[in-house]
Design a protein around this motif. Structure first.
Motif, PDB file in Angstrom:
ATOM      1  N   GLY A 203       0.809  -1.215   0.000  1.00  0.00           N
ATOM      2  CA  GLY A 203       0.000   0.000   0.000  1.00  0.00           C
ATOM      3  C   GLY A 203       0.841   1.264   0.000  1.00  0.00           C
ATOM      4  N   ASP A 204       1.911   1.274   0.771  1.00  0.00           N
ATOM      5  CA  ASP A 204       2.801   2.442   0.814  1.00  0.00           C
ATOM      6  C   ASP A 204       3.487   2.654  -0.530  1.00  0.00           C
ATOM      7  N   ALA A 205       3.897   1.564  -1.176  1.00  0.00           N
ATOM      8  CA  ALA A 205       4.566   1.673  -2.476  1.00  0.00           C
ATOM      9  C   ALA A 205       3.619   2.230  -3.536  1.00  0.00           C
ATOM     10  N   LEU A 206       2.386   1.737  -3.562  1.00  0.00           N
ATOM     11  CA  LEU A 206       1.425   2.214  -4.558  1.00  0.00           C
ATOM     12  C   LEU A 206       0.983   3.653  -4.271  1.00  0.00           C
ATOM     13  N   LYS A 207       0.867   4.011  -2.999  1.00  0.00           N
ATOM     14  CA  LYS A 207       0.526   5.395  -2.660  1.00  0.00           C
ATOM     15  C   LYS A 207       1.603   6.342  -3.146  1.00  0.00           C
ATOM     16  N   TRP A 208       2.854   6.005  -2.901  1.00  0.00           N
ATOM     17  CA  TRP A 208       3.958   6.846  -3.375  1.00  0.00           C
ATOM     18  C   TRP A 208       3.940   6.944  -4.888  1.00  0.00           C
TER      19      TRP A 208
ATOM     20  N   SER B 179      -2.953  -7.075   2.403  1.00  0.00           N
ATOM     21  CA  SER B 179      -4.316  -6.549   2.399  1.00  0.00           C
ATOM     22  C   SER B 179      -4.267  -5.037   2.179  1.00  0.00           C
ATOM     23  N   PRO B 180      -5.269  -4.498   1.464  1.00  0.00           N
ATOM     24  CA  PRO B 180      -5.289  -3.044   1.215  1.00  0.00           C
ATOM     25  C   PRO B 180      -5.199  -2.245   2.509  1.00  0.00           C
ATOM     26  N   LYS B 181      -4.443  -1.179   2.435  1.00  0.00           N
ATOM     27  CA  LYS B 181      -4.143  -0.378   3.624  1.00  0.00           C
ATOM     28  C   LYS B 181      -4.873   0.962   3.625  1.00  0.00           C
ATOM     29  N   PHE B 182      -5.225   1.460   2.425  1.00  0.00           N
ATOM     30  CA  PHE B 182      -5.764   2.805   2.317  1.00  0.00           C
ATOM     31  C   PHE B 182      -7.105   2.823   1.592  1.00  0.00           C
ATOM     32  N   ASN B 183      -7.929   3.806   1.943  1.00  0.00           N
ATOM     33  CA  ASN B 183      -9.148   4.088   1.203  1.00  0.00           C
ATOM     34  C   ASN B 183      -8.747   4.793  -0.100  1.00  0.00           C
ATOM     35  N   PRO B 184      -9.193   4.316  -1.264  1.00  0.00           N
ATOM     36  CA  PRO B 184      -8.760   4.919  -2.529  1.00  0.00           C
ATOM     37  C   PRO B 184      -9.266   6.331  -2.759  1.00  0.00           C
ATOM     38  N   GLN B 185     -10.234   6.781  -1.972  1.00  0.00           N
ATOM     39  CA  GLN B 185     -10.740   8.137  -2.141  1.00  0.00           C
ATOM     40  C   GLN B 185      -9.688   9.186  -1.809  1.00  0.00           C
ATOM     41  N   ASP B 186      -8.914   8.957  -0.755  1.00  0.00           N
ATOM     42  CA  ASP B 186      -7.941   9.961  -0.324  1.00  0.00           C
ATOM     43  C   ASP B 186      -6.581   9.365   0.026  1.00  0.00           C
ATOM     44  N   LEU B 187      -6.444   8.056  -0.193  1.00  0.00           N
ATOM     45  CA  LEU B 187      -5.196   7.351   0.113  1.00  0.00           C
ATOM     46  C   LEU B 187      -4.793   7.491   1.580  1.00  0.00           C
ATOM     47  N   GLU B 188      -5.818   7.534   2.433  1.00  0.00           N
ATOM     48  CA  GLU B 188      -5.622   7.468   3.873  1.00  0.00           C
ATOM     49  C   GLU B 188      -6.350   6.230   4.396  1.00  0.00           C
ATOM     50  N   ALA B 189      -6.019   5.815   5.617  1.00  0.00           N
ATOM     51  CA  ALA B 189      -6.567   4.561   6.130  1.00  0.00           C
ATOM     52  C   ALA B 189      -8.085   4.618   6.260  1.00  0.00           C
TER      53      ALA B 189
ATOM     54  N   ARG C 162     -13.424  -2.039   5.262  1.00  0.00           N
ATOM     55  CA  ARG C 162     -13.929  -2.735   4.081  1.00  0.00           C
ATOM     56  C   ARG C 162     -13.845  -1.873   2.825  1.00  0.00           C
ATOM     57  N   ALA C 163     -13.741  -0.564   2.962  1.00  0.00           N
ATOM     58  CA  ALA C 163     -13.662   0.338   1.813  1.00  0.00           C
ATOM     59  C   ALA C 163     -12.238   0.488   1.275  1.00  0.00           C
ATOM     60  N   ARG C 164     -11.276  -0.097   1.943  1.00  0.00           N
ATOM     61  CA  ARG C 164      -9.887   0.029   1.492  1.00  0.00           C
ATOM     62  C   ARG C 164      -9.640  -0.830   0.255  1.00  0.00           C
ATOM     63  N   ALA C 165      -8.826  -0.309  -0.655  1.00  0.00           N
ATOM     64  CA  ALA C 165      -8.493  -1.023  -1.890  1.00  0.00           C
ATOM     65  C   ALA C 165      -7.196  -0.455  -2.437  1.00  0.00           C
ATOM     66  N   TYR C 166      -6.537  -1.232  -3.283  1.00  0.00           N
ATOM     67  CA  TYR C 166      -5.331  -0.740  -3.943  1.00  0.00           C
ATOM     68  C   TYR C 166      -5.737   0.074  -5.172  1.00  0.00           C
ATOM     69  N   LEU C 167      -5.258   1.298  -5.252  1.00  0.00           N
ATOM     70  CA  LEU C 167      -5.533   2.182  -6.383  1.00  0.00           C
ATOM     71  C   LEU C 167      -4.353   2.143  -7.341  1.00  0.00           C
TER      72      LEU C 167
ATOM     73  N   HIS D   9     -13.776  -4.048  -2.544  1.00  0.00           N
ATOM     74  CA  HIS D   9     -12.959  -4.161  -3.753  1.00  0.00           C
ATOM     75  C   HIS D   9     -11.508  -4.407  -3.349  1.00  0.00           C
ATOM     76  N   LEU D  10     -10.770  -5.068  -4.229  1.00  0.00           N
ATOM     77  CA  LEU D  10      -9.336  -5.249  -3.990  1.00  0.00           C
ATOM     78  C   LEU D  10      -8.504  -4.273  -4.807  1.00  0.00           C
ATOM     79  N   ILE D  11      -8.791  -4.183  -6.118  1.00  0.00           N
ATOM     80  CA  ILE D  11      -8.012  -3.356  -7.035  1.00  0.00           C
ATOM     81  C   ILE D  11      -8.954  -2.392  -7.733  1.00  0.00           C
ATOM     82  N   ILE D  12      -8.583  -1.108  -7.762  1.00  0.00           N
ATOM     83  CA  ILE D  12      -9.375  -0.100  -8.475  1.00  0.00           C
ATOM     84  C   ILE D  12      -8.470   0.654  -9.447  1.00  0.00           C
TER      85      ILE D  12
END
Length: 204
Positions: free
Chosen positions: A19-24, A50-60, A65-70, A110-113
């Motif tokens: 999650g940190d790598a994809l956020k960066w 497992s997804p670490k961040f909510n894709p809306q704002d890339l915060e936890a 359940r709303a967390r996914a990899y963006l 969702h897992l991947i968005i």
């Protein structure tokens, strides 16, 4: 991987969480850091993530359940490496073997968005996606794109702008026990302008 600097320039200095790598990587889009001909490649070691961040704002966020990899534009993510046993190149991987990289849903919606042009020319290759459950009644708004909570448990690709494209490659994928109340237990590609290329996939 234990120890190291965590800057991600080698296995010894690996970033500890996907999650940190994809956020960066996503944040680098603002600087046009990567291109279609020169994408960033992220290598992910075997294990369960497992997804670490909510894709809306890339915060936890408070709703796990709303967390996914963006997925990020011009970023290619490869899994199923086993650096301790010499599996450090794309060609040596075996997604059917013991060195699987598993994305565990834990009933995440969702897992991947992949959302809009900001996720175009992305790639997810060499992963097992499992146990996502898209059964939410509402929507997420991700970078201006609507993500229905009851579709696309494994992978959700959306583009609200028909003048632009969202191209995603999914390769060497095992999809297991992903469920959606409406449709797309494995994949939902929504709206015009979405283009998903699926290669070597096992779905069950």
């Amino acid at each position: 991987v234990t120890g190291g600097t965590g800057i991600g320039n080698s296995w010894a200095n690996a970033i500890k969480d996907l999650g940190d790598a994809l956020k960066w990587a996503y944040q680098q889009n603002a600087f046009n850091a990567f291109s279609e001909n020169n994408p960033l490649k992220i290598y992910v070691a075997k294990g369960t993530y497992s997804p670490k961040f909510n894709p809306q704002d890339l915060e936890a966020g408070s709703d796990a359940r709303a967390r996914a990899y963006l997925l990020a534009k011009n970023v290619h993510v490869y899994g199923s490496f086993d650096p301790k046993n010499g599996v450090t190149t794309i060609e040596k991987r075996n997604i059917l073997g013991d060195a699987k990289t598993i994305i565990e849903g834990n009933t995440n919606y969702h897992l991947i968005i992949a959302a809009g042009e900001e996720s175009s020319n992305s790639r997810f290759d060499g992963f097992q996606l499992q146990n996502a459950h898209a059964n939410a009644s509402g929507k997420l708004k991700v970078r201006g794109h609507d993500i229905d909570g009851d579709k696309g448990a494994g992978v959700y690709v959306v583009n609200n702008d028909s003048n632009k494209s969202t191209k995603v490659v999914l390769k060497n994928i095992i999809a297991k026990d992903n469920k959606a109340y409406e449709r797309g237990g494995f994949i939902n590609a929504d709206k015009k302008g979405t283009e998903v290329t699926l290669v070597n996939a096992i779905v069950h």
